[in-house]
Design an enzyme around this catalytic site. Structure first.
Site, short mmCIF file in Angstrom:
data_model
loop_
_atom_site.label_atom_id
_atom_site.label_comp_id
_atom_site.label_asym_id
_atom_site.label_seq_id
_atom_site.Cartn_x
_atom_site.Cartn_y
_atom_site.Cartn_z
N HIS A 7 -2.84 -0.64 1.56
CA HIS A 7 -1.48 -0.15 1.29
C HIS A 7 -1.47 0.80 0.09
O HIS A 7 -0.94 1.92 0.16
CB HIS A 7 -0.55 -1.35 1.03
CG HIS A 7 0.86 -0.98 0.73
ND1 HIS A 7 1.86 -1.03 1.67
CD2 HIS A 7 1.46 -0.57 -0.42
CE1 HIS A 7 3.01 -0.66 1.12
NE2 HIS A 7 2.79 -0.38 -0.16
N GLU A 8 -2.06 0.36 -1.02
CA GLU A 8 -2.05 1.20 -2.23
C GLU A 8 -2.91 2.45 -2.05
O GLU A 8 -2.63 3.50 -2.63
CB GLU A 8 -2.51 0.39 -3.43
CG GLU A 8 -1.63 -0.81 -3.77
CD GLU A 8 -0.15 -0.47 -3.93
OE1 GLU A 8 0.17 0.69 -4.29
OE2 GLU A 8 0.69 -1.36 -3.68
#
Length: 491
Positions: A256-257
């Site tokens: 996600h990051e």
């Protein structure tokens, strides 16, 4: 045009200082000694004073008055669109208020982290009350008599309103609830179980990050209480967290990051340290993190490759084959934490926060009633009670640091991601075979070339429509979710 050149040189210095301030925030959440919190709040306030003074410098107004936007090329016109808006916004907020917000939110972040660790809501609420009061004052200054919460949303998703978001969420909610009810009545896939050492998780995390295109020569991976991405251009950092009983927490938080970080790393270098040199909005930013994490990272093809990586890293962990692993990765389950939620229920977590923070900002909900309001709403939405504050109103960092108006962009990002993935599947031949080999380059390259490289050149909805070929709307996301989970749960 001398005025334009002078303004852009001044702007680059301002944005460089803003990056330094951001690095202070990154350090606070990763490496800063706990005893330095009070000093750091003073440092953050001092930096905000400097930045606010530059953003409201009389010369900026003089340069803006001297520049004829129509005489500029499209890039110059886009730069001016951002600068004019940011200057008008900065001029509305008093310098002492901006500095006080920076000081109090820096202190509140540390108090939130400690209260979360201690499961002590009462220890956090007094400072949250200060944050809410300060952000209301800021919102009132920005709104010019209009809706305070709309003014806050505009900071993260330009031109979006609470009414538009509320209507979108209202249209999404019945289908999401119906899908959740259907899958929870079906036989659940096997949950992953075992012991997954943190050091091995971090090794696999680094491999996943580079597999998805994250450039570690211009970034780094650290641990934090709440995963986040920080920076832009040539210095973009991410954090993750580990649980030795749940490796998905680490692995998918990292993917996600990485989506956020790759967006920032892939923006055209010509825009470095200018208003075009960052993601255009948090909704578009979330579209990148969510499409990396979900449509790509949780796909049947990619999880087949990840299953092999997991076995190589951790040995046998009780999942018989790649198909069962895919179902386990996408298991719809009871849980409290937004960042760990499955795709079916994730947006319901966001809608809860959207309604609560809107009520806080409008004065309809008192800060000291927040825990009860959260717990009541959670039980009504999910059917079971919150068991402890760190699984309830203390789970997210956002309110402690004043990010009111941010939460709805998570769901808006999911909507954008649905549109982008629909286009990506048609544009990248052999996508599933590539994902099955762990080859993300064609997919992430398409996102880079069609969206990420543009930075802030276009408005949020425009850049999504240019890439996807459709005006943003929830239908592609809902169709994707219904088809995917009907297959997983054999509905």
């Amino acid at each position: 045009m001398a005025a334009y050149d002078d303004l852009m040189a001044f702007q680059r210095d301002t944005m460089a200082l803003a990056q330094v301030a951001g690095r202070l925030g990154w350090d606070q959440e990763t490496m800063m000694p706990r005893g330095a919190a009070d000093q750091r709040s003073d440092e953050m306030a001092a930096m905000e004073k400097v930045l606010h003074a530059r953003r409201t410098d009389p010369r900026v107004g003089e340069w803006l008055a001297a520049i004829d936007d129509a005489a500029l090329d499209p890039v110059g016109q886009a730069q001016m669109r951002h600068i004019r808006k940011a200057h008008a916004r900065a001029m509305k907020v008093p310098a002492d208020l901006a500095a006080e917000i920076a000081k109090v939110t820096s202190k509140a972040q540390g108090q939130w982290a400690q209260a979360r660790a201690d499961e002590d809501v009462a220890a956090f609420l007094p400072v949250l009350e200060q944050v809410v009061a300060l952000k209301r004052r800021e919102g009132q200054a920005l709104a010019d008599g209009g809706d305070v919460y709309d003014a806050m949303i505009d900071d993260y998703e330009p031109e979006m309103t609470a009414a538009e978001l509320g209507a979108m969420f209202g249209a999404m909610r019945p289908r999401l609830v119906a899908l959740r009810e259907a899958v929870l009545e079906a036989e659940a896939p096997q949950a992953i179980s075992g012991h997954f050492p943190a050091d091995k998780q971090m090794e696999l995390t680094a491999k996943l990050a580079t597999t998805f295109g994250y450039d570690l020569h211009h970034g780094r991976i650290d641990k934090a209480v709440h995963p986040f991405s920080s920076g832009s251009g040539h210095d973009v950092r991410i954090t993750t967290r580990t649980s030795e009983l749940d490796p998905f927490n680490c692995l998918y938080s990292t993917i996600h990051e990485v989506g956020h970080a790759c967006y920032e790393q892939n923006i055209d270098d010509a825009y470095l340290l200018t208003p075009l040199g960052g993601g255009v909005s948090m909704g578009v930013h979330e579209s990148q993190s969510r499409i990396y994490e979900n449509q790509l990272g949780r796909s049947a093809a990619f999880t087949g490759w990840l299953y092999g990586q997991m076995k190589d890293t951790f040995g046998d962990f009780g999942i018989a084959d790649a198909d069962e692993f895919y179902r386990s990765v996408n298991r719809v389950h009871e849980g409290y934490i937004r960042t760990e939620a499955d795709e079916v229920q994730y947006n319901l977590h966001v809608m809860l926060r959207f309604d609560l923070e809107r009520a806080l900002m409008q004065g309809d909900l008192d800060v000291f009633d927040l825990e009860a309001a959260w717990n009541d709403r959670f039980e009504a939405d999910f059917g079971y009670a919150v068991d402890k504050p760190s699984n309830g109103c203390l789970q997210d960092v956002h309110w402690s640091v004043g990010l009111f108006g941010y939460f709805p962009t998570y769901s808006l990002g999911n909507v954008y991601a649905g549109c982008l993935y629909q286009a990506l599947r048609g544009a990248v031949p052999g996508l599933q075979d590539q994902l099955a080999r762990g080859d993300l380059a064609p997919a992430t390259g398409w996102l880079r070339d069609n969206l990420q490289t543009h930075g802030g050149l276009y408005e949020p909805a425009e850049v999504v429509e240019r890439a996807s070929g459709v005006a943003p709307g929830p239908e592609p996301l809902l169709e994707y979710l219904e088809a995917k989970f009907a297959g997983i749960y054999r509905l």
